[in-house]
Design a protein around this motif. Structure first.
Motif, PDB file in Angstrom:
ATOM      1  N   HIS A 243      23.986  24.337  18.751  1.00  0.00           N
ATOM      2  CA  HIS A 243      23.899  24.816  17.560  1.00  0.00           C
ATOM      3  C   HIS A 243      23.565  23.791  17.077  1.00  0.00           C
ATOM      4  O   HIS A 243      22.776  24.258  16.268  1.00  0.00           O
ATOM      5  CB  HIS A 243      25.778  25.622  17.010  1.00  0.00           C
ATOM      6  CG  HIS A 243      25.535  25.871  15.677  1.00  0.00           C
ATOM      7  ND1 HIS A 243      25.168  27.140  15.068  1.00  0.00           N
ATOM      8  CD2 HIS A 243      26.058  24.747  14.744  1.00  0.00           C
ATOM      9  CE1 HIS A 243      25.217  26.675  13.239  1.00  0.00           C
ATOM     10  NE2 HIS A 243      25.942  24.937  13.596  1.00  0.00           N
TER      11      HIS A 243
ATOM     12  N   GLU B  19      22.822  28.072   8.729  1.00  0.00           N
ATOM     13  CA  GLU B  19      24.160  27.548   9.427  1.00  0.00           C
ATOM     14  C   GLU B  19      24.083  29.644  10.610  1.00  0.00           C
ATOM     15  O   GLU B  19      23.734  28.991  12.344  1.00  0.00           O
ATOM     16  CB  GLU B  19      25.159  28.444   9.100  1.00  0.00           C
ATOM     17  CG  GLU B  19      25.387  26.811   8.180  1.00  0.00           C
ATOM     18  CD  GLU B  19      25.352  25.628   9.363  1.00  0.00           C
ATOM     19  OE1 GLU B  19      26.222  25.973  10.482  1.00  0.00           O
ATOM     20  OE2 GLU B  19      25.522  24.436   9.427  1.00  0.00           O
TER      21      GLU B  19
ATOM     22  N   ASP C 111      23.367  29.505  14.996  1.00  0.00           N
ATOM     23  CA  ASP C 111      23.446  30.200  15.788  1.00  0.00           C
ATOM     24  C   ASP C 111      22.884  31.163  16.439  1.00  0.00           C
ATOM     25  O   ASP C 111      23.420  31.258  17.958  1.00  0.00           O
ATOM     26  CB  ASP C 111      24.664  30.980  14.863  1.00  0.00           C
ATOM     27  CG  ASP C 111      26.158  30.427  14.452  1.00  0.00           C
ATOM     28  OD1 ASP C 111      26.552  29.390  14.592  1.00  0.00           O
ATOM     29  OD2 ASP C 111      26.756  30.799  12.854  1.00  0.00           O
TER      30      ASP C 111
ATOM     31  N   THR D  16      22.825  30.363  20.704  1.00  0.00           N
ATOM     32  CA  THR D  16      23.559  31.058  21.572  1.00  0.00           C
ATOM     33  C   THR D  16      21.972  31.425  23.009  1.00  0.00           C
ATOM     34  O   THR D  16      22.663  31.350  23.658  1.00  0.00           O
ATOM     35  CB  THR D  16      23.349  32.248  21.025  1.00  0.00           C
ATOM     36  OG1 THR D  16      24.374  32.417  20.009  1.00  0.00           O
ATOM     37  CG2 THR D  16      24.327  33.346  22.071  1.00  0.00           C
TER      38      THR D  16
ATOM     39  N   VAL E 253      31.298  31.805  21.752  1.00  0.00           N
ATOM     40  CA  VAL E 253      31.655  32.130  20.938  1.00  0.00           C
ATOM     41  C   VAL E 253      32.907  31.990  20.107  1.00  0.00           C
ATOM     42  O   VAL E 253      32.839  32.287  18.761  1.00  0.00           O
ATOM     43  CB  VAL E 253      31.052  33.410  20.835  1.00  0.00           C
ATOM     44  CG1 VAL E 253      31.003  34.657  21.285  1.00  0.00           C
ATOM     45  CG2 VAL E 253      30.485  33.463  18.882  1.00  0.00           C
TER      46      VAL E 253
ATOM     47  N   HIS F 199      29.315  26.759   4.823  1.00  0.00           N
ATOM     48  CA  HIS F 199      28.989  27.984   6.380  1.00  0.00           C
ATOM     49  C   HIS F 199      29.071  29.416   5.806  1.00  0.00           C
ATOM     50  O   HIS F 199      30.395  29.050   4.897  1.00  0.00           O
ATOM     51  CB  HIS F 199      30.352  27.335   6.773  1.00  0.00           C
ATOM     52  CG  HIS F 199      29.374  26.003   7.822  1.00  0.00           C
ATOM     53  ND1 HIS F 199      29.877  24.716   7.161  1.00  0.00           N
ATOM     54  CD2 HIS F 199      29.055  26.077   8.771  1.00  0.00           C
ATOM     55  CE1 HIS F 199      28.921  23.758   7.480  1.00  0.00           C
ATOM     56  NE2 HIS F 199      29.212  24.512   8.994  1.00  0.00           N
TER      57      HIS F 199
ATOM     58  N   ASN G 178      33.476  33.614   9.550  1.00  0.00           N
ATOM     59  CA  ASN G 178      33.396  33.898  10.617  1.00  0.00           C
ATOM     60  C   ASN G 178      33.187  34.601  11.082  1.00  0.00           C
ATOM     61  O   ASN G 178      32.217  34.992  12.812  1.00  0.00           O
ATOM     62  CB  ASN G 178      34.680  33.186  11.114  1.00  0.00           C
ATOM     63  CG  ASN G 178      34.808  31.898  11.226  1.00  0.00           C
ATOM     64  OD1 ASN G 178      34.000  30.410  10.763  1.00  0.00           O
ATOM     65  ND2 ASN G 178      36.409  31.489  11.878  1.00  0.00           N
TER      66      ASN G 178
ATOM     67  N   ARG H 206      29.147  35.132  12.067  1.00  0.00           N
ATOM     68  CA  ARG H 206      29.046  34.461  12.615  1.00  0.00           C
ATOM     69  C   ARG H 206      29.096  34.735  13.812  1.00  0.00           C
ATOM     70  O   ARG H 206      27.789  34.833  15.133  1.00  0.00           O
ATOM     71  CB  ARG H 206      29.233  32.665  12.540  1.00  0.00           C
ATOM     72  CG  ARG H 206      29.163  32.495  11.270  1.00  0.00           C
ATOM     73  CD  ARG H 206      29.836  30.913  11.361  1.00  0.00           C
ATOM     74  NE  ARG H 206      28.853  29.513  12.352  1.00  0.00           N
ATOM     75  CZ  ARG H 206      28.750  28.332  11.736  1.00  0.00           C
ATOM     76  NH1 ARG H 206      30.054  28.144  11.196  1.00  0.00           N
ATOM     77  NH2 ARG H 206      27.972  27.710  12.615  1.00  0.00           N
TER      78      ARG H 206
ATOM     79  N   VAL I 150      25.893  36.020  16.407  1.00  0.00           N
ATOM     80  CA  VAL I 150      25.974  35.653  17.978  1.00  0.00           C
ATOM     81  C   VAL I 150      25.785  36.519  19.238  1.00  0.00           C
ATOM     82  O   VAL I 150      25.157  37.032  20.216  1.00  0.00           O
ATOM     83  CB  VAL I 150      27.194  34.577  18.436  1.00  0.00           C
ATOM     84  CG1 VAL I 150      27.387  34.245  20.173  1.00  0.00           C
ATOM     85  CG2 VAL I 150      26.653  33.489  17.560  1.00  0.00           C
TER      86      VAL I 150
END
Length: 219
Positions: free
Chosen positions: A102, A160, A164, A168, A182, A199, A202, A205, A209
């Motif tokens: 990342h 971000e 990600d 990946t 992840v 950011h 979560n 994100r 991924v």
């Protein structure tokens, strides 16, 4: 003075530096040796003129909180820095590889350069706006500062998520499992989706991924 461990790679310096006794550091060094060549190849493929000679450093200060970030040195060489506590927080090499991938993705995608341009544009715009309204020198300076902060953060969440997605793929190409890496997001505090936050949440994100894994049929 803060102690920093620099990890050299077999393909670059002819030998690998010895990591501290803690086995997590040894594992981290081995992950770095596998991720770096993949990151360099992806970087050169995207922009052959870009400095893609990655260096991984470890901040050995025990008082530093868990953190990892990407920057460049004075010669423009990309540097990825992990604090010791960050390395010790990883549960496996897949998480190490995922976070490292990342961070290198930020450089490959040119995010630092884009962030600087956004900050400059924000500073100029808001500074000129206050100047046209007859603001004082101090008011204009304050406006430029606020404009720079807003400009720098305007696209930070999208940066971000882009990192990600690319991270990946790099994780997979380096021989690690992004589907395991992840899970790192399940263990860290969720920043939510706050206004001007740096950011994304979560869950967002994790979704990026998992969609990338599905799209490229990774593991």
């Amino acid at each position: 003075m803060r102690r920093v461990l620099i990890l050299f790679f077999l393909g670059l310096a002819g030998c690998a530096s010895l990591a501290p006794v803690d086995p997590s550091f040894r594992s981290f060094a081995e992950v770095a040796e596998r991720v770096e060549p993949v990151a360099r190849a992806e970087c050169l493929d995207k922009d052959p003129s870009r400095n893609c000679d990655f260096q991984v450093q470890v901040d050995l200060d025990p008082d530093q909180p868990p953190n990892a970030f990407q920057t460049v040195d004075r010669k423009g060489r990309p540097v990825v820095i992990f604090t010791a506590s960050m390395i010790q927080s990883f549960r496996n090499r897949d998480e190490m590889a995922f976070v490292m991938s990342h961070e290198v993705a930020h450089h490959i995608l040119g995010h630092l350069d884009k962030q600087r341009r956004n900050a400059m544009q924000g500073a100029v715009f808001l500074g000129e706006l206050v100047s046209l309204e007859g603001g004082t020198a101090e008011e204009i300076a304050n406006a430029q500062y606020v404009g720079a902060v807003v400009g720098a953060r305007s696209y930070s969440k999208s940066f971000e998520l882009e990192a990600d997605a690319m991270g990946t793929v790099i994780t997979h190409l380096a021989g690690y499992r992004p589907s395991i890496g992840v899970r790192f997001f399940e263990e860290i505090p969720d920043p939510g989706d706050s206004f001007l936050g740096t950011h994304p949440a979560n869950p967002d994100r994790i979704l990026v991924v998992t969609e990338t894994i599905r799209k490229f049929q990774l593991n």
